[in-house]
Motif scaffolding. Sequence first.
Motif, short mmCIF file in Angstrom:
data_model
loop_
_atom_site.label_atom_id
_atom_site.label_comp_id
_atom_site.label_asym_id
_atom_site.label_seq_id
_atom_site.Cartn_x
_atom_site.Cartn_y
_atom_site.Cartn_z
N VAL A 89 0.85 -1.18 0.00
CA VAL A 89 0.00 0.00 0.00
C VAL A 89 0.89 1.23 0.00
O VAL A 89 1.93 1.26 0.65
CB VAL A 89 -0.95 0.01 1.22
N THR A 90 0.47 2.25 -0.76
CA THR A 90 1.23 3.50 -0.84
C THR A 90 0.35 4.64 -0.35
O THR A 90 -0.66 4.96 -0.98
CB THR A 90 1.67 3.79 -2.29
N PRO A 91 0.71 5.25 0.79
CA PRO A 91 -0.10 6.37 1.29
C PRO A 91 0.38 7.70 0.71
O PRO A 91 1.58 7.93 0.53
CB PRO A 91 0.14 6.31 2.80
N ALA A 107 -4.73 9.50 0.80
CA ALA A 107 -5.11 8.53 -0.22
C ALA A 107 -4.28 7.27 -0.02
O ALA A 107 -3.06 7.35 0.17
CB ALA A 107 -4.88 9.10 -1.61
N LEU A 108 -4.93 6.12 -0.05
CA LEU A 108 -4.24 4.84 0.12
C LEU A 108 -4.42 4.04 -1.16
O LEU A 108 -5.54 3.65 -1.51
CB LEU A 108 -4.80 4.09 1.32
N ARG A 109 -3.32 3.83 -1.86
CA ARG A 109 -3.34 3.08 -3.11
C ARG A 109 -2.86 1.66 -2.81
O ARG A 109 -1.67 1.42 -2.60
CB ARG A 109 -2.47 3.77 -4.15
N ALA A 110 -3.81 0.73 -2.77
CA ALA A 110 -3.54 -0.63 -2.31
C ALA A 110 -3.44 -1.59 -3.48
O ALA A 110 -4.25 -1.54 -4.41
CB ALA A 110 -4.62 -1.08 -1.35
N ALA A 145 -11.96 1.88 -4.80
CA ALA A 145 -11.54 0.61 -4.21
C ALA A 145 -12.53 -0.50 -4.52
O ALA A 145 -13.75 -0.28 -4.56
CB ALA A 145 -11.36 0.75 -2.71
N GLN A 146 -12.00 -1.69 -4.73
CA GLN A 146 -12.81 -2.87 -5.00
C GLN A 146 -12.64 -3.88 -3.87
O GLN A 146 -11.54 -4.08 -3.36
CB GLN A 146 -12.38 -3.51 -6.33
N GLY A 231 -7.19 -0.91 -5.07
CA GLY A 231 -7.55 0.39 -5.61
C GLY A 231 -7.21 1.50 -4.64
O GLY A 231 -6.41 1.32 -3.72
N THR A 232 -7.83 2.66 -4.85
CA THR A 232 -7.53 3.84 -4.04
C THR A 232 -8.74 4.22 -3.20
O THR A 232 -9.85 4.37 -3.72
CB THR A 232 -7.14 5.04 -4.93
#
Length: 351
Positions: A89-91, A107-110, A145-146, A231-232
Amino acid sequence: RVTADLSAFGGPANLALTAVGDGGYTLDAQVVAETMGAHSVIVRIEQESGERTEVLQFAHFITVLPASDVLIFDDATALGWTLAHSSLVTPDTAVRDRVYVGDTAIALRASPTRLAGWNIEFLVDHPFVSDGYRSLRFAFHPGDAQVPDNGSFLVRVNRRSLGNREPTGLYNLNYEFGKPANLLGGGGDSGVPGFEVDFQKPEWQVVDIPLDILHPTGTIELIRFSGNLAGTFYLDDIRLIMAAESLTAVEAEELDERPGNFVVEQNRPNPFNSDTVIRYELPRAAVVDLSVYNLVGQQVAQLVQRSREAGSHAVRWDGRDDQGQPLAGGVYLYRLRAGGQMQVRKLLLLK
């Protein structure tokens, strides 16, 4: 001669009380409590009796409660907190195009894998007691996000479990996590239900989780979000909410008269010389800490330290300490803490 030990508050250890007539004494002092939680003021009474001095000591417990919420994130990670995360995950803590309050959100891009999920943690530099805080509150936006099959989205509050070692990393075994809240619903091993977020609503949703649910008994060390969403998605305005009872920053536990069905009864029989029963009532499920203290404020026995359902409960105590050794006869205090409330009563053990 009557004196008070205020060293727990950084004050003098031998401050004389002022006699006010009819055997009464008063204490007027300004002290500063550097930490929240329960502190004891030891009152010492000395009286000359022939060629010897009779001494009696007793403890008056004072609970220092927070005066405001604890901010964890709002526009930026709050001072005194550090954001850590796993590699999946990228915050981004400076998002400005989707904000709940203030100027920025997270924003958290997982990108979870089939075998591994992601997690982020907010670690506090100086751990603090959970007394006086009611809930963990934050704003959530689903973004794009899904949720996969067998999806997971959990939030936890932890406590320190092994001594005073400092944390060394994201997966430090020095941490014991509390029970998680399941933000996708469900229950059982997947976490406590009742705090679902709706991924079909493209809007901010406020989640408020009572700390009793998360079981952060003792010291709060970190807040942890984990799951396998892809997703984000976004978080904002993360904070620990001060309990309503904390309108007064300092309260004496012996004078606790808060409303509701939080009741701690006098032990029976009292006095006792073999065993006694302590009964109490809870208005809702909570983590209960029921302990016995001597008159200098030292804990001698912990009778309950676990989650209990709402309703009436009873505990039998045989007058022994935590090592199973019989205690000396005398006056002891028993204190029950649950759901941000506390009561203290006295009992007399005869030998």
